[in-house]
Design a protein around this motif. Sequence first.
Motif, PDB file in Angstrom:
ATOM      1  N   LEU A 281      58.206  76.339  10.025  1.00  0.00           N
ATOM      2  CA  LEU A 281      59.241  77.365  10.019  1.00  0.00           C
ATOM      3  C   LEU A 281      58.958  78.415  11.087  1.00  0.00           C
ATOM      4  N   SER A 282      57.692  78.795  11.237  1.00  0.00           N
ATOM      5  CA  SER A 282      57.347  79.754  12.293  1.00  0.00           C
ATOM      6  C   SER A 282      57.581  79.143  13.669  1.00  0.00           C
ATOM      7  N   ALA A 283      57.377  77.823  13.801  1.00  0.00           N
ATOM      8  CA  ALA A 283      57.634  77.160  15.082  1.00  0.00           C
ATOM      9  C   ALA A 283      59.108  77.272  15.450  1.00  0.00           C
ATOM     10  N   GLU A 284      59.995  77.098  14.468  1.00  0.00           N
ATOM     11  CA  GLU A 284      61.428  77.235  14.753  1.00  0.00           C
ATOM     12  C   GLU A 284      61.763  78.657  15.177  1.00  0.00           C
ATOM     13  N   PHE A 306      57.568  79.092  23.572  1.00  0.00           N
ATOM     14  CA  PHE A 306      57.835  77.644  23.608  1.00  0.00           C
ATOM     15  C   PHE A 306      56.550  76.819  23.509  1.00  0.00           C
ATOM     16  N   GLN A 307      55.488  77.289  24.168  1.00  0.00           N
ATOM     17  CA  GLN A 307      54.217  76.567  24.100  1.00  0.00           C
ATOM     18  C   GLN A 307      53.641  76.615  22.684  1.00  0.00           C
ATOM     19  N   LYS A 308      53.802  77.757  22.017  1.00  0.00           N
ATOM     20  CA  LYS A 308      53.328  77.873  20.637  1.00  0.00           C
ATOM     21  C   LYS A 308      54.096  76.899  19.740  1.00  0.00           C
ATOM     22  N   ALA A 309      55.415  76.872  19.898  1.00  0.00           N
ATOM     23  CA  ALA A 309      56.237  75.951  19.105  1.00  0.00           C
ATOM     24  C   ALA A 309      55.855  74.509  19.391  1.00  0.00           C
ATOM     25  N   LEU A 310      55.635  74.185  20.670  1.00  0.00           N
ATOM     26  CA  LEU A 310      55.302  72.813  21.051  1.00  0.00           C
ATOM     27  C   LEU A 310      53.973  72.378  20.435  1.00  0.00           C
ATOM     28  N   ARG A 315      51.555  68.723  16.466  1.00  0.00           N
ATOM     29  CA  ARG A 315      50.561  68.511  15.410  1.00  0.00           C
ATOM     30  C   ARG A 315      51.224  68.060  14.108  1.00  0.00           C
ATOM     31  N   LEU A 316      52.385  68.665  13.779  1.00  0.00           N
ATOM     32  CA  LEU A 316      52.988  68.431  12.466  1.00  0.00           C
ATOM     33  C   LEU A 316      54.196  67.500  12.480  1.00  0.00           C
ATOM     34  N   ALA A 317      54.904  67.432  13.603  1.00  0.00           N
ATOM     35  CA  ALA A 317      56.121  66.606  13.656  1.00  0.00           C
ATOM     36  C   ALA A 317      56.273  65.969  15.030  1.00  0.00           C
ATOM     37  N   PRO A 318      55.298  65.158  15.449  1.00  0.00           N
ATOM     38  CA  PRO A 318      55.353  64.572  16.795  1.00  0.00           C
ATOM     39  C   PRO A 318      56.513  63.595  16.949  1.00  0.00           C
ATOM     40  N   GLY A 319      57.125  63.629  18.131  1.00  0.00           N
ATOM     41  CA  GLY A 319      58.195  62.684  18.435  1.00  0.00           C
ATOM     42  C   GLY A 319      59.520  63.003  17.783  1.00  0.00           C
ATOM     43  N   GLU A 320      59.660  64.153  17.162  1.00  0.00           N
ATOM     44  CA  GLU A 320      60.922  64.536  16.534  1.00  0.00           C
ATOM     45  C   GLU A 320      61.708  65.451  17.458  1.00  0.00           C
ATOM     46  N   SER A 321      62.929  65.770  17.041  1.00  0.00           N
ATOM     47  CA  SER A 321      63.852  66.506  17.908  1.00  0.00           C
ATOM     48  C   SER A 321      63.324  67.888  18.293  1.00  0.00           C
ATOM     49  N   ALA A 322      62.549  68.507  17.403  1.00  0.00           N
ATOM     50  CA  ALA A 322      62.039  69.845  17.714  1.00  0.00           C
ATOM     51  C   ALA A 322      61.098  69.818  18.914  1.00  0.00           C
ATOM     52  N   GLU A 323      60.265  68.789  19.010  1.00  0.00           N
ATOM     53  CA  GLU A 323      59.370  68.668  20.170  1.00  0.00           C
ATOM     54  C   GLU A 323      60.184  68.498  21.448  1.00  0.00           C
ATOM     55  N   ALA A 324      61.244  67.693  21.376  1.00  0.00           N
ATOM     56  CA  ALA A 324      62.103  67.502  22.555  1.00  0.00           C
ATOM     57  C   ALA A 324      62.751  68.813  22.964  1.00  0.00           C
ATOM     58  N   PHE A 325      63.143  69.616  21.990  1.00  0.00           N
ATOM     59  CA  PHE A 325      63.741  70.927  22.282  1.00  0.00           C
ATOM     60  C   PHE A 325      62.746  71.811  23.027  1.00  0.00           C
ATOM     61  N   LEU A 351      63.856  63.946  27.419  1.00  0.00           N
ATOM     62  CA  LEU A 351      64.858  62.881  27.381  1.00  0.00           C
ATOM     63  C   LEU A 351      64.306  61.628  26.718  1.00  0.00           C
ATOM     64  N   THR A 352      63.046  61.308  26.973  1.00  0.00           N
ATOM     65  CA  THR A 352      62.435  60.122  26.367  1.00  0.00           C
ATOM     66  C   THR A 352      62.484  60.196  24.840  1.00  0.00           C
ATOM     67  N   ILE A 353      62.161  61.358  24.293  1.00  0.00           N
ATOM     68  CA  ILE A 353      62.190  61.526  22.833  1.00  0.00           C
ATOM     69  C   ILE A 353      63.622  61.455  22.315  1.00  0.00           C
ATOM     70  N   ARG A 354      64.529  62.146  22.994  1.00  0.00           N
ATOM     71  CA  ARG A 354      65.909  62.213  22.513  1.00  0.00           C
ATOM     72  C   ARG A 354      66.605  60.858  22.582  1.00  0.00           C
ATOM     73  N   GLN A 355      66.298  60.074  23.588  1.00  0.00           N
ATOM     74  CA  GLN A 355      66.902  58.748  23.669  1.00  0.00           C
ATOM     75  C   GLN A 355      66.407  57.835  22.557  1.00  0.00           C
ATOM     76  N   LYS A 356      65.159  58.024  22.132  1.00  0.00           N
ATOM     77  CA  LYS A 356      64.645  57.232  21.017  1.00  0.00           C
ATOM     78  C   LYS A 356      65.308  57.629  19.708  1.00  0.00           C
TER      79      LYS A 356
END
Length: 459
Positions: A281-284, A306-310, A315-325, A351-356
């Motif tokens: 939630l803090s990442a968002e 952005f680096q903090k969120a990334l 660590r917690l949600a790799p490969g999901e839309s939030a990382e792509a954002f 783009l690689t994450i979002r296309q997946k």
Amino acid sequence: LELFLIILPVLFSGLSEAIAESTIPGAEPVFLASVAPGSAAEKAGLATGDRLLRWRVPAGQGVPAAEGVFLSPWDPAFLECEASARGFAEITVRRSDGEKTVTIRPGTWNLSAKPELSPDIEALYAGSKQHTQQGRLKEGVDLLQQAALLAEAGEHTLEAAWLHFWVAETARKSQSPELCGEALAKACHLAKATRITRLRASLLEWQGRLRFFQRDLPGSIDSIKQAVSVWEQSPEHCFQLARILISLGKIYQQQGEIESAGQQYKRALTLAELGVPDNLLSAEAHQQCGTVAWWRSEFDTAVAHFQKALSIHRRLAPGESAEAFDLNCLGLVSWRKGDLAAAESYFRDSLTIRQKIDPGSIDTATSVNNLGLVCLYQGDFTEAEHFFRQALDISRKADPGGTFEAQFLQNLGIVAAERGDLAKAEWYYNQSTSVFERLAPGRLELAHALNHEAIVAHD
């Protein structure tokens, strides 16, 4: 000429109510209607058909542990937010072979719930679902309305509210805004008849989201603010309040009210940090604080957020839309700072994450568009046009006639202008302006579009 840079997609429950379900007016047993394969919910062991009984969440840095019972089909969304800030949630379900308790971690839960329906109402609901899946939305709405009226007649308040909600959602998809508004207002009215705080707030929030989808931004803000007021009544609702403040900030940002958006995001971050360290939630909240810093041209501050969120998302949600954002936003900051090589790298990773996840989504279109921006500034107009056209094609399928289509048209106009083809540039700008005038009169994008028209006319 100013380019349209895409950061945000156009877009989008109380604790310790640990009392017997039978004492809550309108409360009904809650079951899982669906659990997406590969989701955090499935990995935890939840399954379609589970009856949701009880939940427990641990303490955070500034809030105590809490527990309660499931009271409505909106409770899983409420609990997902709690888990995102507190680190996990424990859910006890009932199956044919007895009770089972699972631990579900933060991430995208991708599940839906429903109340227990009487056989006659269940038959109407199932028929509606079949019609809707086959594209017969009007027939689906008709059956849902019948089901909702039966539930009201039987004084099943929560069941009726849930059905009216689905009348509203299906009416929205069938382009029936008046019916959509009426049904959701009815659902909110029924929710007030219960003592379930998180149900009232959840429906007000959904009312705000539906109004947003209908491009009624003032109405959307009004509904979201009412939900904020509900959550503000109890300090233990700090994480729900943080989440909805982020939603409110996004709507302000859509209206170009950057300072108001920043105030909501800053408050949300403070509340989110009452959970476990470096939670989702803090990442968002960091993401959204970063977007405000970006609009203010405070690039070092934006990068820090952005680096903090990334780091949290990897660590917690790799490969999901939030990382792509996060990657997309870091690319935009690099682009504005003139580091085109870094910008391209971030955009391609995004783009690689979002296309997946979904190659036909607006998110994918924005990453494609932003690669076009890099090519444009490198002077490669052929590749820039290729990416902008690809983004336009995706947007016309994902959100036909929407603001993203207008933005991509405008970027194509800039390519034409840079090539000296002012007639084609004017055509693109006219197309873009007509969309903005229809969808977002008075917004900043419309001023940019009109400015580009004037430049072309002057040239």
